[in-house]
Structures are given as structure tokens and as C-alpha cells.
Design an enzyme around this catalytic site. Structure first.
Site, PDB file in Angstrom:
ATOM      1  CE  LYS A 171      -1.775   2.871   2.657  1.00 38.76           C
ATOM      2  NZ  LYS A 171      -1.803   4.202   1.812  1.00 38.76           N
ATOM      3  CD  GLU A 246      13.717   3.224   9.646  1.00 36.60           C
ATOM      4  OE1 GLU A 246      13.834   4.183  10.397  1.00 36.60           O
ATOM      5  OE2 GLU A 246      14.431   2.234  10.122  1.00 36.60           O
ATOM      6  CB  CYS A 280      12.666  10.623   7.822  1.00 26.88           C
ATOM      7  SG  CYS A 280      13.365   9.208   6.905  1.00 26.88           S
ATOM      8  CD  GLU A 379       9.815  14.119  10.925  1.00 21.05           C
ATOM      9  OE1 GLU A 379      10.824  13.793  10.161  1.00 21.05           O
ATOM     10  OE2 GLU A 379       8.736  13.219  11.059  1.00 21.05           O
TER      11      GLU A 379
END
Length: 477
Positions: A171, A246, A280, A379
Site C-alpha cells: 500500500k 521507520e 526524515c 518534526e
């Protein structure tokens, strides 16, 4: 416009489609891509389960040939696929082509790994008994990927999954179905048996949830937000499945007084602003010692003034658009938060207009930030970077490690002593010396610590730790 369908049990299916929009030009429709339902996801899982016994026992030359053929086609079509990537995600064309090449290299690497599958033969502590240690595929692997690397991250998950004999339900992120569809189409035409690889595009709340709820998904590898990662973990524990996460990062880049200023500025600009800061591994915290602070800020500001923000496909563009309106609002909200917290907006942060309508944001550089501010803790995932002033190396290291995340870190220094100490004592999974924190090789492990990652590393030979399970067999001679 042709609908790009889902692949389930070797058949292209689906008529309910949505438009894939170019963030550089919102008038440009990249294509129409089918959205899978929960029932489609269940059918894909059933197909992968049915295909697993035969594929898990397939010959290594068969797997090698399929992965090598896939690698060859990706590399041969790098310009075409890179253009598709730039159109749907918004990173510049050179970056997009580079990512496509990396995807091809990943498939090429794991094509080779098919021929290097190995175990161990050991003597037992008991007489006349032999011990064999082998690795076997896990089973049906669910793969959930993010929008920021729409061809490389699927590659580094799909390639090892297939190499080691697993079947896959894939997906991709709802925002970037184009590259995902292309890579699945290439693999399908390369000769994968029906059901070995299944593509289910659509909403995470529908397709992803069906994958999480299924006891027939034996492992899930996920890259994305921390919040969703926690849901993946909780659902996986319920089914006693393997899971690999992750997630977020708030990566530091330290600049010491003895740094080469040019090297430091180039690495910081690349780390914080290239790929529109949507990595990231991006460094959104620049931790700078006071002796070089003012010179560094002036040089970095001068560098930012030379960077061109424009259409990802235009020659000379350094930074493309933000991926969509939702992410753009998140970026601008954090810019306002930073101002409210007392940081100084030293450069940028304005919305930009270009020839075509798109999500253009001038890179934002804050100074006089502290490590306690939200812009230093959370973040942002955009071209928004904060400079934190510190006294010395010891304070820089402590500040760098003072974060709930631990994916990547970097340091600019000409001191071997400090570089060596930082590599050993930085609480991150990947450490860079005089290099951008973003940018890693395809054949070495990728992953972090603390809140950034969970489970075995991705990429390289270390991938076998997640995609296989160990069996120990004893034989009486």
C-alpha cells in the site's frame, strides 16, 4: 484518461479512481489511480497467502532473473520515471532521477542477494550430531510506504521481501500512487507469479487498516509518521506479527568553531532545505558554537538567497514545491509558532507565486532558537530550519542528543578528536562527518534509534533480519 488499477492475484482491477495532482502545477493531472476497498485489501492478502507456498520454494535463479530484469528496466527508464516522480511528489528533476537510479540499484543488489543466500553448519556439543542454521521467508509481508520517496522506499522494501521468498501486499501513500504503480507494473511484467505481489492503492484508514486487522499478514514494514507507527505496532502485537517501523526525526547538524565554513554551509543547506526539507533524515536543527555562529548564519543566509524555488521540472530549480496544501499549512503554522516562541525569522518563510499555481514556500531560517522550542522538538517536515547557539563541543553534543528522536546526525569539524568522539557518542542510527545528514548508500543499513525506528535495519544484507526467520535443524549422523 486511463485508470491505473490495483493488482490483485495477478489481475488489474478497480474502477473507483482519484486524480493524482502535480504540486508544481495544480492544473496538471498526473493520472487517475484506482482506490482499493477493504474487501480489495482482503482479497490481496488472500492472494498473497495462496501464492506463498510455491514462491517461498522457488529457485534462486527465478527470483534473481525477475529482480534483475526489474532493475534493468528501471535504470533504462530513469528519465521517464524520474519525470513522473518529480511531477507527482515535487522534488526537482535531478533529485527525482537520482532517486529512480537508486531504486534500480536496490533491485540489482537484491538480485545478487538471491544468489548469496546462506546459512551455517555447526558441530553440536553432542557427538555424531550435525546442526544446520538456515533462514526462511516470514510469509505474507505488508508494505506501507510514505509519499516523500515514492520509488526508493518501495524498492528497498519490496526487493528484499521478494528476494527472500515472501509474498507482498503493498500500500503506497495515497498522495503518490504513480511511481508505486509503475514499479509494480515492471515487476508484474518481469514474470512474477500471480499473487506474489499485490498492489492496493487507497486510504490508510481503509486499506492500511484492513492489513493491520488481518491475522494472515505475518509481517508489516512501515515508514511514515510516529502516530501511525504506534498504531501499526499495537495492531501487530495483537496478532503476534513481526513489525518494522521507520518514523520521525529531528536531526541535528553540529557546526564547530574549527569547521571549514564552505563545507559546513553546503552540508547544512543540503540537509535542511533540499528535497524541500521533506526527508526524515533532514537536519532541521543546526547547532552552532558561538565562535563561528555569526559567520555561519551570514554565509548560510547568503547561500539561501541563491537557491531557486520553482517548478520541479524546470532547469535550474534547486527546491521544488511542498507536496500538497495540507503539508504547506503545517509548514506555515510552524513558522508562526517559531515567531511566537521568540525565535528570529532571519530569512524566508513567505508563500511564493510562480508561473503555474503550486505549493511554493520560501525556505525559512530561524536564529536565536533554543532546544526547548516546539520548532526544535517537533518534526516539521518542510524547508524550515532553526539555528541553536551553544558555547562549545560538549554543549553541542548534549543538545544534539536532547531529542526523542535518533535517526541521523551530522557534524562539521576539522578536528579528528571531535569527529571521532561525535561518531561514538551521537545517539543516532546514522552519523555524518562533514556531509549532509540526508543521503545514504543503497547497500548499507538504514535506520535509527529512540523514537525514530523500531526493529531490524533496512537495506543491504541486514534486511534479512526482518524478511526471514531463523531455523535450527539437528541431524543424527
Amino acid at each position: 484518461m486511463t485508470i491505473h488499477q490495483n493488482l490483485i492475484a495477478g489481475e488489474w482491477v478497480g474502477t473507483d479512481a482519484v486524480k493524482n495532482i502535480n504540486p508544481s502545477n495544480t492544473n496538471d493531472v498526473v493520472g487517475e489511480y484506482a482506490r482499493a476497498s477493504a474487501d480489495d485489501a482482503k482479497a490481496a492478502i488472500a492472494a498473497a497467502k495462496a501464492a506463498f507456498p510455491a514462491w517461498s520454494r522457488s529457485g534462486i535463479l527465478e527470483r534473481h532473473a525477475i529482480l534483475k530484469k526489474t532493475a534493468d528496466e528501471i535504470l533504462a527508464r530513469k528519465d521517464e520515471l524520474g519525470t513522473l516522480l518529480a511531477r507527482e511528489e515535487g522534488k526537482t528533476l535531478p533529485e527525482a532521477i537520482g532517486e529512480t537510479i537508486r531504486a534500480g540499484q536496490i533491485f540489482e543488489f537484491f538480485a545478487g542477494e538471491c544468489l548469496r543466500l546462506a546459512g551455517e553448519v555447526l558441530p553440536s556439543v553432542r557427538p555424531n550430531i550435525g546442526v544446520e542454521i538456515t533462514r526462511e521467508p516470514v510469509g505474507v509481508v505488508g508494505i506501507i510506504t510514505p509519499w516523500n520517496f515514492p520509488i526508493a522506499i518501495p524498492a528497498w522494501k519490496i526487493a528484499p521481501a521478494l528476494c527472500y521468498g515472501n509474498t507482498v501486499v503493498f500500500k503506497p501513500a495515497d498522495l503518490v500512487p504513480g511511481c508505486a504503480w509503475a514499479i509494480v507494473d515492471i515487476l508484474h511484467r518481469a514474470g512474477l507469479p500471480k499473487g506474489v505481489l499485490n498492489l492496493v492503492m487507497g486510504k490508510g484508514s481503509v486499506v492500511g487498516q484492513a492489513m493491520l486487522d488481518s491475522p494472515d499478514v505475518h509481517a508489516i514494514t512501515f515508514t511514515g509518521s510516529t502516530g501511525t507507527g504506534k498504531r501499526v505496532a499495537a495492531a501487530s502485537i495483537e496478532h503476534n506479527r513481526k513489525f518494522q517501523l521507520e518514523m520521525g526525526g529531528k536531526n541535528p547538524f553540529v557546526v564547530l568553531d574549527d569547521a571549514d565554513l564552505t563545507v559546513a554551509v553546503e552540508a547544512a543547506a543540503n540537509s535542511g532545505f533540499f528535497s524541500t526539507g521533506q526527508r526524515c533524515t533532514a537536519s532541521s536543527r543546526l547547532i552552532v558554537t558561538e565562535g563561528i555562529h555569526d559567520k555561519f548564519v551570514a554565509a548560510l543566509t547568503a547561500k539561501l538567497k541563491t537557491l531557486v524555488v520553482d517548478d520541479a521540472l524546470k532547469t535550474g530549480t534547486h527546491i521544488g514545491p511542498v507536496v500538497d496544501g495540507t503539508q504547506l499549512k503545517q509548514d506555515t503554522d510552524y513558522i508562526e509558532i517559531g515567531k511566537g516562541e521568540g525565535a528570529k525569522l532571519a530569512f524566508g518563510g513567505d508563500l511564493l507565486k510562480r508561473d503555474n499555481p503550486g505549493f511554493y514556500l520560501q525556505p525559512a531560517l530561524f536564529t536565536e532558537a533554543t532546544n526547548e522550542m516546539r520548532i526544535s522538538r517537533e518534526e516539521i517536515f518542510g524547508p524550515v530550519v532553526s539555528v541553536i547557539r551553544v558555547r562549545n563541543y560538549e554543549e553541542a553534543l548534549a543538545t544534539a542528543n536532547d531529542t526523542p528522536f535518533g535517526l541521523s546526525s551530522g557534524i562539521a569539524t576539522t578536528s579528528l578528536k571531535h569527529a571521532t568522539h561525535f561518531k561514538r557518542n551521537s545517539e543516532a542510527g546514522m552519523v555524518m562527518v562533514n556531509l549532509p545528514t540526508a543521503g545514504v548508500d543503497f547497500h548499507v543499513p538504514f535506520g535509527g534509534r529512540k523514537g525514530s525506528s523500531y526493529g531490524p535495519r533496512e537495506q543491504g544484507k541486514y534486511a534479512n533480519e526482518f524478511y526471514t526467520t531463523v531455523k535450527t535443524a539437528y541431524t543424527l549422523a
